[in-house]
Design a protein around this motif. Structure first.
Motif, mmCIF file in Angstrom:
data_model
loop_
_atom_site.group_PDB
_atom_site.id
_atom_site.type_symbol
_atom_site.label_atom_id
_atom_site.label_comp_id
_atom_site.label_asym_id
_atom_site.label_seq_id
_atom_site.Cartn_x
_atom_site.Cartn_y
_atom_site.Cartn_z
ATOM 1 N N SER A 148 0.671 -1.730 -0.129
ATOM 2 C CA SER A 148 0.360 0.341 -0.131
ATOM 3 C C SER A 148 1.000 1.029 0.356
ATOM 4 O O SER A 148 1.969 1.165 0.226
ATOM 5 N N ARG A 149 -0.096 2.362 -0.521
ATOM 6 C CA ARG A 149 0.864 4.005 -0.487
ATOM 7 C C ARG A 149 1.448 3.928 1.093
ATOM 8 O O ARG A 149 2.780 4.135 1.520
ATOM 9 N N HIS A 150 0.503 3.729 1.756
ATOM 10 C CA HIS A 150 1.019 3.764 3.705
ATOM 11 C C HIS A 150 1.968 2.799 4.082
ATOM 12 O O HIS A 150 3.161 4.141 4.149
ATOM 13 N N GLU A 151 2.601 2.004 3.486
ATOM 14 C CA GLU A 151 3.428 1.879 3.406
ATOM 15 C C GLU A 151 4.789 1.942 2.749
ATOM 16 O O GLU A 151 6.024 2.165 3.485
ATOM 17 N N LEU A 206 5.114 4.507 2.547
ATOM 18 C CA LEU A 206 5.279 6.216 2.994
ATOM 19 C C LEU A 206 6.852 5.504 4.261
ATOM 20 O O LEU A 206 7.440 6.092 4.538
ATOM 21 N N ASP A 207 5.787 4.648 4.438
ATOM 22 C CA ASP A 207 6.646 4.184 6.222
ATOM 23 C C ASP A 207 7.809 3.781 5.684
ATOM 24 O O ASP A 207 8.824 3.459 6.379
ATOM 25 N N ARG A 248 9.843 7.995 6.583
ATOM 26 C CA ARG A 248 10.379 7.825 7.622
ATOM 27 C C ARG A 248 10.219 8.555 8.423
ATOM 28 O O ARG A 248 11.721 9.526 7.962
ATOM 29 N N ASP A 289 3.476 13.236 1.273
ATOM 30 C CA ASP A 289 2.018 13.144 1.329
ATOM 31 C C ASP A 289 1.888 11.522 -0.332
ATOM 32 O O ASP A 289 2.727 11.273 -1.040
ATOM 33 N N GLU A 290 0.808 11.182 -0.113
ATOM 34 C CA GLU A 290 0.543 10.456 -1.406
ATOM 35 C C GLU A 290 1.413 10.585 -2.843
ATOM 36 O O GLU A 290 1.712 9.938 -3.481
#
Length: 970
Positions: free
Chosen positions: A72-75, A77-78, A82, A87-88
């Protein structure tokens, strides 16, 4: 860790923003034609390195670590960002960049897919391996990694360096070891990159290596950086030895870029390479030379810019500095062509930036936003130091200030101090001046001379040989930077005071040597900027105004010699005002009075201030018994009275000058005095006496074999020659007079000061017009008018405009001519330049009558005659009275008797002057009038006598008309 290993880590490793997975050391992953080396964070395609951004590479590692899964995009980003707020949209941007790099979607290749609403997945088959890393790519590709950036490609347009690149390319092949040396921003790396591009075919891509030492700060890493760049395998502990062994039998081109901060280590290595690796060709860029055996140094010069003060656009664009400026301005959004109006502004910008390409590019990049004039205003506040440039260059090259910071921090403390103190100088300065201003140990301090030599070596100070003298100079950008540092150090006031004291003493010695003269001052021209600064400082400090007065008095010959009249008037006026109540030497006051009078006369008109200054100076010379400057001051008073139209007063002063000169054992003064008296008689209305004194002066000149005839800003020899041309014409030799007039105009075209050309045109062109020669008259008039306007010579501008108006009237362009004549009269009256007012009024009256405005014409010519009689200007009366008669004759109500009376009066005045030429000019219309009345015999007798008295029978329209009339009367 060995020194080599440290070097390898420093140069080759590009730390990731975060580790995306923890693969085993040496692990690689292959997919399609790509191979990813985790340890080196290196992506290869078909064995060649692929340029990929750090974030994009982190994304690729994160996706490969979870190949086949949806991330996922959130993963992402993390994993990749970090502790950084992104933003996405940022993920999408870097993902798109990664896909372009991989060629995702081209020719059916699929690597990364976007799963709508869920994330991304790496879908290509992969092969993992934990074996040792594959061999490094070829040296040419590896060089990109070895320096931490891609070797800079030549710019899309290489401006002004084509010849240098060509010659150095050939030289490098034969000499093997070339150093391109120059100041920061001058384009050393650009030239080196162009040379590499040209020689690639000679060496092959795999044998060209580029090492940017700007990224290395420690000398012990120098050898390791080169080892890494060339692909040498280290087995021992000394990388330099290993490198020399590796390169001993290889043919390569190695570029060492930005070497100045590691000069000792690089010098040693380059020397060893040159001696022990005969197939290696070294190209060095540095702000100072390596100074080792075998090195051939090329000092890279700034780009040339126009030297003319007011170039046209086409002329300006012939210079590479202006070409570069306009090219970079266009790249920055400026869409206009360079105009003739803007060309001088752009030329001044290029001059202000000293032709340094980086400075020109930084400034030109703002033209699209501020416009050309807006950018010029920015430079007035040294704004160019802080303008930022391209982001894809080394930080030290992004602003001029950063570039200069880099150079400044490499200097020793003494060198920094001296550089800051040198900022006190404006333009050129000498070694003697450097010691006097920059040394704390006295003017002969050897340490300062050594430091200056070091600053020259490091391209921070430039050497300017001029003839037998050697001068030095800081580039304007360097000077502005160093001046700010001087203020920060709290030394500004101390150094500026030393600067003023030094130049006051220097020009005092020069004044004693020159005796106050101002001819041939070109050798002192390099000091002009420093004299200005010293004067400004001195007069702005109450306790230093004495220095200002002394320096002004001693330096005014320099301002006059360079014909900087407005400045001369300003400083001499300030000094004279400040001398009141002070006990200054008479000699200095006389020098200031002469300078003030001369400069004011040319720039501010013939005011009473000028006359008062001249008379005060003459009084002082007589009281003090100093005869040396008397000729100058008397010549000045003679010229002043001549210009205002007081011909009798000018004649009296000329007689006084002859008396003084004859009482002195000075043949040059006697020749000038005779010429002055010739001019006086010419305008007072005695042409035979004028001829006698002109010729006497020329005989004296011939006896002494030439002389310096520059007195009070005039070349009195040229003044005598133009007077001789006028008198020749008036005495009945019009052809010879016109020939001499043209020759004088031609000779004066290259004479200095610029007033001489104006004067020669203003008083020689009338000779041509008297003869009816309008064809060869116009060009000199136009040139003199432009000359006068360019140099702010307002009296001459008025007189030139009057001549142009007269020419227009004579050629049938009465309307335009009348406009110019009226405008000219305003200027002439404002400047009190009365010498040509009668001739201007005569031309105006002639134009008015040709337009049918008879009453205005009659009033104008009557007023001109009245004024000429009232102020004693007998010289113009023959022509004024002749024109009066012609106007009366052309009016609707002809008065033949009044016309005849005017003609006869004109004839009497011409005969009284011995002006045979003017006799003929009035005899021709008078003979026609007599014929109309049936008085043919009188007409023939009148005209034949004057015609036969002429020594020449050609050269004027009047002679042709007289001949025609006489033949018709026989």
């Amino acid at each position: 860790m060995t020194g080599h290993a440290m070097a390898r880590m420093e140069v080759l490793s590009v730390p990731p923003h975060r580790e995306a997975g923890t693969p085993a050391v040496g692990a690689t992953v292959s997919f399609g034609s790509f191979r990813l080396d985790y340890a080196q964070r290196l992506l290869l395609k078909d064995g060649e390195p692929v340029r990929v951004g750090s974030r994009a590479l982190d994304l690729l590692i994160a996706l490969i670590d979870q190949a086949g899964k949806i991330v996922s995009r959130h993963e992402l980003l993390d994993l990749v960002w970090r502790d950084v707020v992104v933003d996405e949209a940022g993920v999408r941007v870097h993902m798109a960049s990664l896909r372009r790099t991989l060629g995702d979607g081209r020719d059916g290749a699929r690597y990364i897919v976007n799963v709508a609403g869920r994330g991304y997945s790496f879908v290509a088959p992969i092969t993992r391996s934990n074996r040792d890393p594959q061999p490094l790519p070829p040296p040419a590709s590896r060089a990109r990694l070895a320096t931490g950036r891609v070797p800079p490609p030549p710019p899309r347009t290489l401006i002004g360096r084509e010849a240098v690149v060509s010659s150095l390319s050939e030289l490098l092949l034969t000499r093997r070891f070339i150093s391109i040396v120059g100041s920061g921003g001058i384009g050393k790396t650009t030239v080196a990159a162009a040379i590499v591009q040209r020689l690639r075919s000679q060496f092959g891509d795999e044998n060209v290596v580029f090492v940017d030492f700007g990224a290395i700060s420690e000398g012990k890493l120098v050898a390791g950086a080169v080892v890494s760049a060339v692909g040498c395998t280290i087995s021992g502990t000394d990388p330099a030895v290993e490198l020399l062994t590796f390169l001993a039998d290889k043919r390569m081109l190695i570029v060492f870029d930005s070497c100045e901060h590691l000069i000792d280590q690089i010098s040693y290595l380059a020397d060893q390479l040159f001696q022990r690796a005969p197939g290696v060709h070294l190209l060095i860029t540095s702000r100072e030379s390596l100074r080792v055996e075998g090195e051939t140094v090329h000092l890279l010069s700034p780009l040339a810019y126009p030297v003319c003060e007011f170039p046209t656009a086409s002329k300006a664009l012939e210079t590479p500095a202006v070409q570069l400026f306009m090219d970079r301005a266009s790249s920055g959004g400026f869409r206009e062509e360079l105009s003739d109006i803007d060309a001088p502004v752009v030329s001044e910008i290029c001059h202000r930036t000293d032709g340094i390409p980086l400075a020109i590019e930084l400034v030109a990049s703002r033209v699209g936003t501020y416009g050309i004039h807006g950018v010029a205003n920015l430079l007035a506040s040294n704004m160019e130091l802080r303008l930022t440039g391209r982001r894809n260059v080394a930080p030290r090259h992004r602003t001029l200030e950063a570039m200069l910071d880099w150079s400044f921090m490499l200097l020793a403390e003494k060198e920094q101090k001296v550089l800051c103190r040198l900022s006190a100088f404006v333009g050129l300065f000498t070694m003697e001046a450097t010691c006097a201003v920059a040394s704390d140990e006295g003017p002969a301090h050897d340490a300062v001379t050594t430091v200056l030599a070091n600053l020259v070596d490091k391209s921070l100070v430039r050497v300017h040989p001029l003839g037998d003298a050697v001068y030095y100079r800081l580039l304007d950008t360097t000077r502005a930077y160093a001046a700010a540092k001087l203020v920060q150090a709290g030394e500004s006031e101390l150094i500026v005071k030393r600067h003023a004291h030094y130049f006051a003493m220097l020009f005092n010695a020069i004044a004693l040597e020159q005796g106050g003269g101002y001819a041939n001052m070109e050798r002192l021209a390099p000091h002009i900027g420093n004299v200005r600064k010293a004067l400004e400082w001195s007069f702005s400090h109450e306790d230093s105004r004495v220095i200002g007065v002394e320096l002004a008095a001693d330096a005014v010959p320099l301002f006059l010699g360079l014909w900087l009249l407005a400045e001369c008037r300003h400083w001499s006026s300030l000094a004279l005002r400040d001398m009141k109540g002070r006990s200054e030497t008479t000699e200095r006051e006389v020098r200031l009075l002469e300078a003030f009078a001369l400069s004011s006369m040319h720039t501010g008109g013939n005011s009473q201030e000028v006359r008062a200054a001249l008379e005060r100076g003459l009084d002082l010379t007589e009281t003090d018994g100093r005869r040396l400057p008397q000729i100058h001051l008397i010549a000045g008073l003679n010229i002043f009275l001549t210009r205002i139209g007081d011909f009798e007063g000018a004649l009296a002063v000329a007689k006084r000058c002859v008396a003084i000169a004859r009482g002195r054992d000075s043949s040059p003064d006697q020749a000038i005095a005779e010429w002055m008296l010739g001019s006086g008689h010419h305008l007072a209305g005695d042409q035979l006496a004028a001829w006698e004194h002109y010729e006497r002066g020329f005989r004296i000149e011939a006896d002494i074999g030439g002389l310096d005839a520059h007195v009070f800003g005039f070349n009195h020899r040229l003044r005598a020659l133009l007077g001789r041309a006028r008198v020749l014409w008036l005495l009945g030799s019009p052809k010879a007079g016109c020939q001499l007039a043209r020759a004088v105009i031609d000779e004066s075209a290259n004479a200095s000061p610029p007033t001489n050309y104006c004067i020669c045109v203003l008083y020689c062109v009338p000779v041509l017009l008297w003869s009816g020669d309008t064809e060869s008259s116009y060009a000199p008039i136009e040139r003199a008018l432009a000359h006068a306007e360019r140099h702010s010579l307002f009296p001459y501008a008025g007189a030139a405009l009057a001549l142009k108006g007269e020419w227009l009237v004579m050629t049938g362009q009465e309307s335009r001519g009348l406009d110019d004549l009226r405008q000219a009269l305003k200027l002439l009256h404002r400047e009190n330049y009365g010498i040509v007012v009668p001739a201007t009024l005569r031309a105006l009256a002639r134009g008015l009558v040709q337009c049918g405005r008879h009453d205005e014409a009659r009033a104008t010519i009557d007023a001109a005659i009245f004024t000429a009689i009232e102020v004693g200007q007998k010289f113009y009366l023959p022509e004024l009275l002749r024109t009066q008669g012609e106007i009366v004759l052309m009016s609707p109500h002809r008065d033949v008797n009044a016309t005849e009376l005017s003609f006869l009066a004109a004839l009497d005045h011409a005969r009284a002057q011995g002006a045979l030429g003017w006799e003929l000019k009035v005899a021709v219309p008078l003979a026609r009038l007599l014929r109309e009345q049936g008085r043919d015999a009188e007409a023939f007798q009148l005209l034949e006598q004057i015609y036969e008295a002429h020594s020449e029978r050609t050269g004027t329209t009047d002679l042709a008309d007289a001949k025609s009339i006489l033949e018709s009367l026989k």
